[in-house]
Design a protein around this motif. Structure first.
Motif, PDB file in Angstrom:
ATOM      1  N   GLU A 132      21.577  73.069  -9.480  1.00  0.00           N
ATOM      2  CA  GLU A 132      20.612  72.109 -10.020  1.00  0.00           C
ATOM      3  C   GLU A 132      19.696  71.627  -8.906  1.00  0.00           C
ATOM      4  N   ILE A 133      18.458  71.324  -9.272  1.00  0.00           N
ATOM      5  CA  ILE A 133      17.477  70.795  -8.335  1.00  0.00           C
ATOM      6  C   ILE A 133      16.998  69.458  -8.875  1.00  0.00           C
ATOM      7  N   GLU A 134      16.885  68.480  -7.996  1.00  0.00           N
ATOM      8  CA  GLU A 134      16.397  67.166  -8.399  1.00  0.00           C
ATOM      9  C   GLU A 134      14.877  67.163  -8.362  1.00  0.00           C
ATOM     10  N   ILE A 135      14.273  66.748  -9.488  1.00  0.00           N
ATOM     11  CA  ILE A 135      12.815  66.725  -9.597  1.00  0.00           C
ATOM     12  C   ILE A 135      12.340  65.359 -10.059  1.00  0.00           C
ATOM     13  N   GLU A 136      11.027  65.157  -9.966  1.00  0.00           N
ATOM     14  CA  GLU A 136      10.395  63.938 -10.470  1.00  0.00           C
ATOM     15  C   GLU A 136       9.182  64.359 -11.282  1.00  0.00           C
ATOM     16  N   CYS A 137       9.085  63.848 -12.524  1.00  0.00           N
ATOM     17  CA  CYS A 137       7.959  64.196 -13.386  1.00  0.00           C
ATOM     18  C   CYS A 137       7.873  63.216 -14.551  1.00  0.00           C
ATOM     19  N   LEU A 138       6.811  63.339 -15.326  1.00  0.00           N
ATOM     20  CA  LEU A 138       6.698  62.574 -16.563  1.00  0.00           C
ATOM     21  C   LEU A 138       7.651  63.180 -17.590  1.00  0.00           C
ATOM     22  N   PRO A 139       8.145  62.391 -18.533  1.00  0.00           N
ATOM     23  CA  PRO A 139       9.070  62.933 -19.536  1.00  0.00           C
ATOM     24  C   PRO A 139       8.483  64.089 -20.349  1.00  0.00           C
ATOM     25  N   THR A 140       7.168  64.142 -20.484  1.00  0.00           N
ATOM     26  CA  THR A 140       6.556  65.231 -21.247  1.00  0.00           C
ATOM     27  C   THR A 140       6.506  66.538 -20.459  1.00  0.00           C
ATOM     28  N   ASN A 141       6.721  66.494 -19.149  1.00  0.00           N
ATOM     29  CA  ASN A 141       6.642  67.685 -18.299  1.00  0.00           C
ATOM     30  C   ASN A 141       8.004  68.215 -17.846  1.00  0.00           C
ATOM     31  N   ILE A 142       9.088  67.760 -18.427  1.00  0.00           N
ATOM     32  CA  ILE A 142      10.419  68.180 -17.983  1.00  0.00           C
ATOM     33  C   ILE A 142      10.631  69.653 -18.322  1.00  0.00           C
ATOM     34  N   PRO A 143      10.853  70.489 -17.302  1.00  0.00           N
ATOM     35  CA  PRO A 143      11.125  71.904 -17.588  1.00  0.00           C
ATOM     36  C   PRO A 143      12.568  72.093 -18.042  1.00  0.00           C
ATOM     37  N   ALA A 144      12.812  73.103 -18.864  1.00  0.00           N
ATOM     38  CA  ALA A 144      14.171  73.398 -19.316  1.00  0.00           C
ATOM     39  C   ALA A 144      15.009  73.914 -18.154  1.00  0.00           C
ATOM     40  N   HIS A 145      14.365  74.645 -17.232  1.00  0.00           N
ATOM     41  CA  HIS A 145      15.035  75.187 -16.053  1.00  0.00           C
ATOM     42  C   HIS A 145      13.965  75.570 -15.029  1.00  0.00           C
ATOM     43  N   ILE A 146      14.403  75.865 -13.819  1.00  0.00           N
ATOM     44  CA  ILE A 146      13.507  76.384 -12.792  1.00  0.00           C
ATOM     45  C   ILE A 146      13.940  77.815 -12.506  1.00  0.00           C
ATOM     46  N   LEU A 164      10.635  77.456  -3.581  1.00  0.00           N
ATOM     47  CA  LEU A 164      10.626  77.548  -5.033  1.00  0.00           C
ATOM     48  C   LEU A 164       9.202  77.450  -5.559  1.00  0.00           C
ATOM     49  N   PRO A 165       8.929  78.093  -6.697  1.00  0.00           N
ATOM     50  CA  PRO A 165       7.576  78.046  -7.252  1.00  0.00           C
ATOM     51  C   PRO A 165       7.204  76.632  -7.694  1.00  0.00           C
ATOM     52  N   ALA A 166       5.943  76.269  -7.470  1.00  0.00           N
ATOM     53  CA  ALA A 166       5.464  74.949  -7.876  1.00  0.00           C
ATOM     54  C   ALA A 166       5.193  74.946  -9.379  1.00  0.00           C
ATOM     55  N   LEU A 167       5.636  73.903 -10.039  1.00  0.00           N
ATOM     56  CA  LEU A 167       5.392  73.742 -11.463  1.00  0.00           C
ATOM     57  C   LEU A 167       4.394  72.606 -11.655  1.00  0.00           C
ATOM     58  N   LYS A 168       3.501  72.765 -12.607  1.00  0.00           N
ATOM     59  CA  LYS A 168       2.460  71.771 -12.842  1.00  0.00           C
ATOM     60  C   LYS A 168       3.076  70.447 -13.301  1.00  0.00           C
ATOM     61  N   GLY A 169       2.728  69.367 -12.611  1.00  0.00           N
ATOM     62  CA  GLY A 169       3.191  68.038 -12.979  1.00  0.00           C
ATOM     63  C   GLY A 169       4.605  67.725 -12.532  1.00  0.00           C
ATOM     64  N   VAL A 170       5.231  68.625 -11.762  1.00  0.00           N
ATOM     65  CA  VAL A 170       6.612  68.448 -11.328  1.00  0.00           C
ATOM     66  C   VAL A 170       6.657  68.427  -9.803  1.00  0.00           C
ATOM     67  N   ARG A 171       7.334  67.420  -9.255  1.00  0.00           N
ATOM     68  CA  ARG A 171       7.510  67.336  -7.804  1.00  0.00           C
ATOM     69  C   ARG A 171       9.000  67.464  -7.507  1.00  0.00           C
ATOM     70  N   ILE A 172       9.342  68.386  -6.602  1.00  0.00           N
ATOM     71  CA  ILE A 172      10.743  68.579  -6.232  1.00  0.00           C
ATOM     72  C   ILE A 172      11.115  67.530  -5.202  1.00  0.00           C
ATOM     73  N   VAL A 173      12.182  66.788  -5.482  1.00  0.00           N
ATOM     74  CA  VAL A 173      12.618  65.670  -4.644  1.00  0.00           C
ATOM     75  C   VAL A 173      13.703  66.099  -3.664  1.00  0.00           C
ATOM     76  N   ASP A 174      14.430  67.163  -3.991  1.00  0.00           N
ATOM     77  CA  ASP A 174      15.538  67.624  -3.148  1.00  0.00           C
ATOM     78  C   ASP A 174      15.096  67.967  -1.738  1.00  0.00           C
ATOM     79  N   ASN A 175      16.078  68.038  -0.834  1.00  0.00           N
ATOM     80  CA  ASN A 175      15.846  68.407   0.565  1.00  0.00           C
ATOM     81  C   ASN A 175      15.209  69.802   0.621  1.00  0.00           C
ATOM     82  N   PRO A 176      14.023  69.944   1.275  1.00  0.00           N
ATOM     83  CA  PRO A 176      13.333  71.239   1.311  1.00  0.00           C
ATOM     84  C   PRO A 176      14.116  72.338   2.027  1.00  0.00           C
ATOM     85  N   GLU A 177      15.062  71.980   2.887  1.00  0.00           N
ATOM     86  CA  GLU A 177      15.843  72.978   3.639  1.00  0.00           C
ATOM     87  C   GLU A 177      17.121  73.387   2.918  1.00  0.00           C
TER      88      GLU A 177
END
Length: 180
Positions: A132-146, A164-177
């Motif tokens: 699992e990856i921790e992300i931050e986004c609006l509730p309307t932009n929640i992806p089913a999976h990455i 990881l590929p960038a998704l529109k409206g989604v910011r990955i919060v997890d440690n980049p390393e």
């Protein structure tokens, strides 16, 4: 992401015995909390929730909880669902209120795409370290999976969160390393 409508009723009684009586009648006791509003005890039909999950509601689904007998409704997500260890039927659900214009932080599952070159050609083993990856986004932009494409991975290679590929409206919060 699609919003799933559920009709709920307010619970006027509390306690273990009342919860058991509700479950016998095919209802699931639940609570709704968050967004700076008081906690509300509710119950919903087990059948309606089961149908919602069969229709494709994932673990990060947004529900529109409509209060029976009134015009009140509220968007919410499941924070925790307690299940019977034997029958796997839901025993209790904690819903957290969601404001549709406020970004939320949540975990999204990783889906592996393809067969790694190291597995296919060199008889290696693909080890999925992070599921699992921790992300931050609006509730309307929640992806089913990455989706993570592993076709170019050889023996000893790794994919990091920063790759990881960038998704529109989604910011990955997890440690980049962090290794995926």
């Amino acid at each position: 992401m699609k919003t799933i409508e559920l009709t709920v009723e307010k619970r006027s009684t509390r306690g273990k015995n009342e919860a058991r009586r509700s479950r016998v009648l095919g209802k699931i006791p639940a609570v709704v909390y968050g967004a700076g509003k008081p906690t509300v005890s509710i119950q919903l039909e087990r059948r309606a929730l089961t149908d919602a999950f069969r229709a494709g509601a994932g673990e990060n689904a947004i529900f529109l909880l409509k209060l029976a007998g009134s015009d009140q409704s509220r968007h919410a997500m499941i924070r925790e669902m307690q299940r019977d260890p034997v029958s796997r039927k839901p025993l209790h659900i904690d819903f957290v209120r969601v404001l549709m214009d406020v970004r939320i932080t949540l975990k999204v599952p990783i889906e592996v795409v393809g067969i790694a070159r190291g597995v296919r050609a060199d008889a290696g083993i693909l080890d999925l370290v992070t599921r699992e990856i921790e992300i931050e986004c609006l509730p309307t932009n929640i992806p089913a999976h990455i989706a993570v494409d592993v076709t170019e991975l050889g023996i000893g290679d790794a994919i990091r969160v920063s790759e990881l590929p960038a998704l529109k409206g989604v910011r990955i919060v997890d440690n980049p390393e962090k290794v995926v």
